[in-house]
Design an enzyme around this catalytic site. Structure first.
Site, PDB file in Angstrom:
ATOM      1  CB  THR A 172      43.035 -32.532  35.097  1.00  0.00           C
ATOM      2  OG1 THR A 172      43.425 -33.651  34.282  1.00  0.00           O
ATOM      3  CG2 THR A 172      41.784 -32.909  35.875  1.00  0.00           C
ATOM      4  CD  GLU A 192      32.796 -40.827  31.509  1.00  0.00           C
ATOM      5  OE1 GLU A 192      31.718 -40.791  30.871  1.00  0.00           O
ATOM      6  OE2 GLU A 192      33.251 -39.842  32.106  1.00  0.00           O
ATOM      7  CE1 TYR A 227      37.510 -44.761  27.529  1.00  0.00           C
ATOM      8  CE2 TYR A 227      36.193 -44.019  29.381  1.00  0.00           C
ATOM      9  CZ  TYR A 227      37.359 -44.573  28.883  1.00  0.00           C
ATOM     10  OH  TYR A 227      38.352 -44.949  29.757  1.00  0.00           O
ATOM     11  NE  ARG A 264      33.315 -36.057  35.413  1.00  0.00           N
ATOM     12  CZ  ARG A 264      32.069 -35.647  35.169  1.00  0.00           C
ATOM     13  NH1 ARG A 264      31.247 -35.389  36.177  1.00  0.00           N
ATOM     14  NH2 ARG A 264      31.653 -35.487  33.926  1.00  0.00           N
ATOM     15  CB  SER A 280      35.929 -45.948  32.624  1.00  0.00           C
ATOM     16  OG  SER A 280      35.608 -44.584  32.801  1.00  0.00           O
ATOM     17  CB  SER A 334      41.902 -43.266  26.925  1.00  0.00           C
ATOM     18  OG  SER A 334      42.872 -42.347  26.446  1.00  0.00           O
TER      19      SER A 334
END
Length: 324
Positions: free
Chosen positions: A190, A128, A149, A217, A126, A85
């Site tokens: 984060t 992404e 990913y 983001r 995701s 992930s």
């Protein structure tokens, strides 16, 4: 009778939070890890439910393993949250990343089809997949992934869509934007930022090395996002959904808020390390969750500043408990 849920990847952040959510709704919950005898299931322990779920060993890339677990659990709902992930790690381990993100969902879908199981499937997709988003992405926004990913998640998305159309399966993909909780490991940026600021405040360190701070983001709160997963499988018909707060902030802003929580000026402590830059980077990632609000009635209530506060308070609490 209680509904039965099978969660592939129950030991991760989303898996543990989803298991807790489903247990609170009266579900019988089953979950998998690659090796249940070796896995610590620390996240399940942290949310206080390790003894309330039935655990199995299963490898998503091993079809026989997946088929056996699905047959044994006979679930009414299946959640695929497993697989490698980390976006950064996917550049270093592209084969493992693609294997787990593509073949995992395929093996689950084939198991449902061959067993003729009346089960609903949620697949973790995701943001992404979108790559850079000039406008906030919707379910109709074309994919343009910029990491192994993202490539794997995009392939999994279309695999789920294909099985839904070809075999009439109730199968959904949640296209989730960034979402965090205290269960995130420190390799996620984060948590790295919050823990780094706490270290500096405690005089354990004086510097935090980061990559680009100019990326933007959509930062959400993971416990809210797992509720959206369950709501997708409770809908009248299957569909795919963007799950996001609808607000986009720069990573610099996140850093500023985190350091301010600890009474620090980030400019005195943060250094940019080019070695932490990805080969290809998403500059802006923005999502439009209008469909989820309209169809599911789901809407994020915790946005970036509150995410920072909650993560920071949890970091302090964790350190206090460790020193007690």
């Amino acid at each position: 009778m209680a509904k039965t849920a099978l969660i592939f990847g129950i030991s991760g952040q989303d898996g543990a939070l989803l298991a807790l959510h489903l247990l609170e709704r009266g579900y019988e919950v089953h979950g998998t890890s690659r090796d249940k005898e070796l896995s610590s299931f620390a996240n399940l322990r942290r949310v206080g439910i390790q003894d309330r779920v039935r655990l199995y060993s299963a490898s998503l890339t091993d079809f026989r393993s997946v088929l056996q677990v699905v047959a044994d659990a006979a679930p009414s709902e299946i959640y695929n949250l497993a697989g490698q992930s980390s976006v950064s790690l996917s550049f270093e381990q592209p084969v493992e990343t693609l294997d787990s993100t593509i073949f995992g969902p395929l093996n689950i879908l084939e198991s449902i089809r061959l067993l003729k199981l009346d089960a609903r499937l949620y697949n973790a997709c995701s943001s992404e997949c979108f790559g850079n988003t000039e406008l906030a992405a919707t379910e109709q926004t074309p994919f343009n992934p910029r990491s192994p990913y993202g490539v794997g998640k995009a392939a999994a998305f279309w695999t789920v869509a294909n099985y839904r159309d070809a075999y009439g399966l109730f199968a959904c993909s949640g296209i989730l934007f960034n979402h965090d909780s205290p269960l995130r490991p420190r390799r996620f940026v984060t948590r790295k930022i919050v823990a780094g600021a706490a270290d500096i405040a405690e005089k354990k360190s004086d510097r935090l090395m980061l990559g680009s701070l100019h990326v933007a983001r959509d930062f959400g709160w993971a416990p809210e996002y797992v509720e959206a997963m369950a709501m997708m499988l409770g809908a009248d018909s299957p569909g795919d959904y963007v799950i996001a707060t609808g607000q986009t902030h720069s990573l610099e802003s996140f850093v500023d808020k985190a350091f301010a929580f600890f009474g620090l000026d980030w400019r005195r402590h943060v250094e940019i390390d080019d070695r932490l830059m990805r080969p290809t980077e998403i500059v802006t990632s923005a999502g439009n969750p209008e469909k989820a609000k309209r169809v599911l009635g789901w809407e994020a209530t915790v946005t970036m500043e509150e995410v920072v506060r909650r993560l920071s308070e949890a970091e302090l609490s964790l350190r206090h408990d460790a020193s007690a």
